[in-house]
Design a protein around this motif. Sequence first.
Motif, PDB file in Angstrom:
ATOM      1  N   GLY A 167       0.800  -1.211   0.000  1.00 40.40           N
ATOM      2  CA  GLY A 167       0.000   0.000   0.000  1.00 40.40           C
ATOM      3  C   GLY A 167       0.834   1.264   0.000  1.00 40.40           C
ATOM      4  N   LEU A 168       2.148   1.145   0.268  1.00 44.45           N
ATOM      5  CA  LEU A 168       3.024   2.310   0.184  1.00 44.45           C
ATOM      6  C   LEU A 168       3.074   2.822  -1.244  1.00 44.45           C
ATOM      7  CD1 LEU A 168       6.097   1.171   2.329  1.00 44.45           C
ATOM      8  CD2 LEU A 168       4.353   2.840   2.974  1.00 44.45           C
ATOM      9  N   VAL A 169       3.231   4.134  -1.392  1.00 45.57           N
ATOM     10  CA  VAL A 169       3.414   4.758  -2.703  1.00 45.57           C
ATOM     11  C   VAL A 169       4.773   5.435  -2.701  1.00 45.57           C
ATOM     12  CG1 VAL A 169       2.527   6.416  -4.373  1.00 45.57           C
ATOM     13  CG2 VAL A 169       0.931   5.139  -2.915  1.00 45.57           C
ATOM     14  N   ARG A 170       5.600   5.114  -3.671  1.00 49.39           N
ATOM     15  CA  ARG A 170       6.926   5.709  -3.762  1.00 49.39           C
ATOM     16  C   ARG A 170       7.153   6.235  -5.182  1.00 49.39           C
ATOM     17  NH1 ARG A 170       6.208   5.766   0.781  1.00 49.39           N
ATOM     18  NH2 ARG A 170       7.425   4.862   2.502  1.00 49.39           N
ATOM     19  N   GLN A 171       8.005   7.261  -5.272  1.00 46.66           N
ATOM     20  CA  GLN A 171       8.295   7.889  -6.554  1.00 46.66           C
ATOM     21  C   GLN A 171       9.694   7.473  -7.021  1.00 46.66           C
ATOM     22  OE1 GLN A 171       7.007   9.787  -3.797  1.00 46.66           O
ATOM     23  NE2 GLN A 171       5.079   9.142  -4.723  1.00 46.66           N
ATOM     24  N   TYR A 172       9.774   7.058  -8.289  1.00 52.46           N
ATOM     25  CA  TYR A 172      11.047   6.646  -8.860  1.00 52.46           C
ATOM     26  C   TYR A 172      11.228   7.287 -10.229  1.00 52.46           C
ATOM     27  CZ  TYR A 172      11.057   3.211  -5.124  1.00 52.46           C
ATOM     28  OH  TYR A 172      11.040   2.628  -3.887  1.00 52.46           O
ATOM     29  N   SER A 173      12.434   7.823 -10.448  1.00 52.79           N
ATOM     30  CA  SER A 173      12.740   8.456 -11.728  1.00 52.79           C
ATOM     31  C   SER A 173      12.817   7.406 -12.828  1.00 52.79           C
ATOM     32  CB  SER A 173      14.063   9.210 -11.631  1.00 52.79           C
ATOM     33  OG  SER A 173      13.978  10.278 -10.721  1.00 52.79           O
ATOM     34  N   LEU A 174      12.384   7.802 -14.007  1.00 51.13           N
ATOM     35  CA  LEU A 174      12.485   6.923 -15.167  1.00 51.13           C
ATOM     36  C   LEU A 174      13.884   7.049 -15.758  1.00 51.13           C
ATOM     37  CD1 LEU A 174       9.000   7.714 -16.715  1.00 51.13           C
ATOM     38  CD2 LEU A 174       9.706   5.547 -15.717  1.00 51.13           C
ATOM     39  N   CYS A 175      14.530   5.917 -15.963  1.00 51.40           N
ATOM     40  CA  CYS A 175      15.906   5.940 -16.462  1.00 51.40           C
ATOM     41  C   CYS A 175      16.057   5.159 -17.759  1.00 51.40           C
ATOM     42  CB  CYS A 175      16.872   5.412 -15.408  1.00 51.40           C
ATOM     43  SG  CYS A 175      16.499   3.770 -14.753  1.00 51.40           S
ATOM     44  N   GLY A 176      14.945   4.846 -18.410  1.00 52.95           N
ATOM     45  CA  GLY A 176      14.991   4.112 -19.670  1.00 52.95           C
ATOM     46  C   GLY A 176      14.972   5.029 -20.871  1.00 52.95           C
ATOM     47  N   ASP A 177      14.367   4.547 -21.943  1.00 56.15           N
ATOM     48  CA  ASP A 177      14.325   5.263 -23.219  1.00 56.15           C
ATOM     49  C   ASP A 177      12.929   5.852 -23.430  1.00 56.15           C
ATOM     50  OD1 ASP A 177      14.389   6.162 -25.807  1.00 56.15           O
ATOM     51  OD2 ASP A 177      14.986   4.258 -26.700  1.00 56.15           O
ATOM     52  N   PRO A 178      12.792   7.181 -23.529  1.00 56.29           N
ATOM     53  CA  PRO A 178      11.465   7.768 -23.727  1.00 56.29           C
ATOM     54  C   PRO A 178      10.765   7.327 -25.012  1.00 56.29           C
ATOM     55  CG  PRO A 178      13.037   9.443 -23.035  1.00 56.29           C
ATOM     56  CD  PRO A 178      13.823   8.207 -23.342  1.00 56.29           C
ATOM     57  N   SER A 179      11.531   6.863 -26.004  1.00 58.42           N
ATOM     58  CA  SER A 179      10.914   6.422 -27.258  1.00 58.42           C
ATOM     59  C   SER A 179      10.297   5.030 -27.149  1.00 58.42           C
ATOM     60  CB  SER A 179      11.938   6.444 -28.395  1.00 58.42           C
ATOM     61  OG  SER A 179      12.949   5.470 -28.182  1.00 58.42           O
ATOM     62  N   ASP A 180      10.593   4.313 -26.082  1.00 61.17           N
ATOM     63  CA  ASP A 180      10.034   2.979 -25.863  1.00 61.17           C
ATOM     64  C   ASP A 180       8.662   3.135 -25.202  1.00 61.17           C
ATOM     65  OD1 ASP A 180       9.386   0.383 -25.268  1.00 61.17           O
ATOM     66  OD2 ASP A 180      11.231  -0.066 -24.149  1.00 61.17           O
ATOM     67  N   ARG A 181       7.588   3.027 -25.973  1.00 61.31           N
ATOM     68  CA  ARG A 181       6.242   3.231 -25.455  1.00 61.31           C
ATOM     69  C   ARG A 181       5.646   1.960 -24.859  1.00 61.31           C
ATOM     70  NH1 ARG A 181       3.726   7.776 -27.380  1.00 61.31           N
ATOM     71  NH2 ARG A 181       2.176   7.279 -25.773  1.00 61.31           N
ATOM     72  N   ASP A 182       6.427   0.896 -24.785  1.00 65.45           N
ATOM     73  CA  ASP A 182       5.937  -0.365 -24.229  1.00 65.45           C
ATOM     74  C   ASP A 182       6.520  -0.688 -22.866  1.00 65.45           C
ATOM     75  OD1 ASP A 182       4.330  -0.966 -26.462  1.00 65.45           O
ATOM     76  OD2 ASP A 182       6.067  -1.755 -27.534  1.00 65.45           O
ATOM     77  N   ALA A 183       7.402   0.169 -22.340  1.00 69.12           N
ATOM     78  CA  ALA A 183       8.027  -0.152 -21.058  1.00 69.12           C
ATOM     79  C   ALA A 183       8.527   1.104 -20.364  1.00 69.12           C
ATOM     80  CB  ALA A 183       9.186  -1.130 -21.253  1.00 69.12           C
ATOM     81  N   TYR A 184       8.511   1.051 -19.046  1.00 72.17           N
ATOM     82  CA  TYR A 184       9.162   2.033 -18.185  1.00 72.17           C
ATOM     83  C   TYR A 184      10.278   1.313 -17.435  1.00 72.17           C
ATOM     84  CZ  TYR A 184       5.009   5.063 -18.714  1.00 72.17           C
ATOM     85  OH  TYR A 184       3.995   5.841 -19.203  1.00 72.17           O
ATOM     86  N   THR A 185      11.395   1.998 -17.217  1.00 72.64           N
ATOM     87  CA  THR A 185      12.500   1.433 -16.456  1.00 72.64           C
ATOM     88  C   THR A 185      12.786   2.321 -15.256  1.00 72.64           C
ATOM     89  OG1 THR A 185      13.499   0.462 -18.440  1.00 72.64           O
ATOM     90  CG2 THR A 185      14.906   0.701 -16.502  1.00 72.64           C
ATOM     91  N   ILE A 186      12.879   1.715 -14.077  1.00 79.59           N
ATOM     92  CA  ILE A 186      13.195   2.434 -12.851  1.00 79.59           C
ATOM     93  C   ILE A 186      14.320   1.710 -12.133  1.00 79.59           C
ATOM     94  CG2 ILE A 186      10.863   3.373 -12.569  1.00 79.59           C
ATOM     95  CD1 ILE A 186      10.353   1.190 -10.460  1.00 79.59           C
TER      96      ILE A 186
END
Length: 360
Positions: free
Chosen positions: A96-115
């Motif tokens: 139930g915790l909510v945490r914020q993580y910066s995205l460090c992947g490729d913005p052109s990849d619309r199928d995945a986020y990397t943290i």
Amino acid sequence: MPLPLPRLRTVVLVTGAALFAKRAMRKRIRNSPLWPLPALENPVSGHCDRSSTATRRLLITERATPAEGVVRLRLEGPDLPAWQPGAHLDLLLPSGLVRQYSLCGDPSDRDAYTIATRLVEDGRGGSHEVHTRLHEGMEVEIRAPRNRFPLAAAPAYLFVAGGIGVTPILPMLRSVAASGADWRLLYGGRSRASMPFLDEIEKLGAEGGRVTIVPADEMGHPDAAAALADTVEGTAVHCCGPEPLMEAVAAALPPGRTLHLERFTAATTSSADSGPFEVELRRSGRTVRVAPDQSVLAAVREELRHVPYSCEQGFCGTCRQRVLEGEIDHRDELLADSERDDSMLICVSRCRGERLVLDL
């Protein structure tokens, strides 16, 4: 054809029970301190923008260890919202915790986020949960990316990163390297083994000596003043890392440069100059007293246990409430200027006077 007697008796009993429950619920609602609710124009409290609060489920398709004590996760899903370097997302953990993580992947990849996240043994539990409970094949919930640390348009760039603070800066490096812009990076950490994405970063800056790596066990702390002294007027300085590093950068910033900071922990604030004050909860008809060493959130939750919260550091926005009256002492890292006139994050922000009125 009339119903058989047993079936008719069942229908009567079910209908009667439904009517009884409906009347009981109506009575409970009318007796509630939140009933009736005043009709307020464009309320914020409990009515956040769906685009910022809606969640989606993503599949963890890869888990890797890019450095000692660091876990990187690839989260896949179809047609993901676009993002730009510097953006972060909200990760809703199983507890139930909510945490914020910066995205460090490729913005052109619309199928995945990397943290990526570093394990903080004496932290508040979020990183420990990521490291111990999230694995390939699991689904997690996220909220769409937001960007409070965008890459500024500038003739030249200096990036200063400390440890895991390199995560929002990594996509920026890729972007400026691809554009041919003039850029430099000062990257510090406890040791080379603890510094994530080091190989990729050194390759990006292989030509022209653009990258300066400063492992503390070999070279001590990064010399922010020396790095800033080599910048030209108009340089945009983007910095993310421990508070002492960002304070050093801010203190040594030459005139004519712009500073952009991203914090992973709340800036240190003191309530010593903030006395007690009252908070009226308009819709519930209650008033609470907030002590100098107490947050508005803590005082409000003594009366209204249902009020949502998560980070308690002014980052996530879960506790945002509409302010109907009073002068706000904003101490968060989230709200835009346009949002500060009539709302506050009650986990950290306070009152400049003696009284606030909230839409609660």
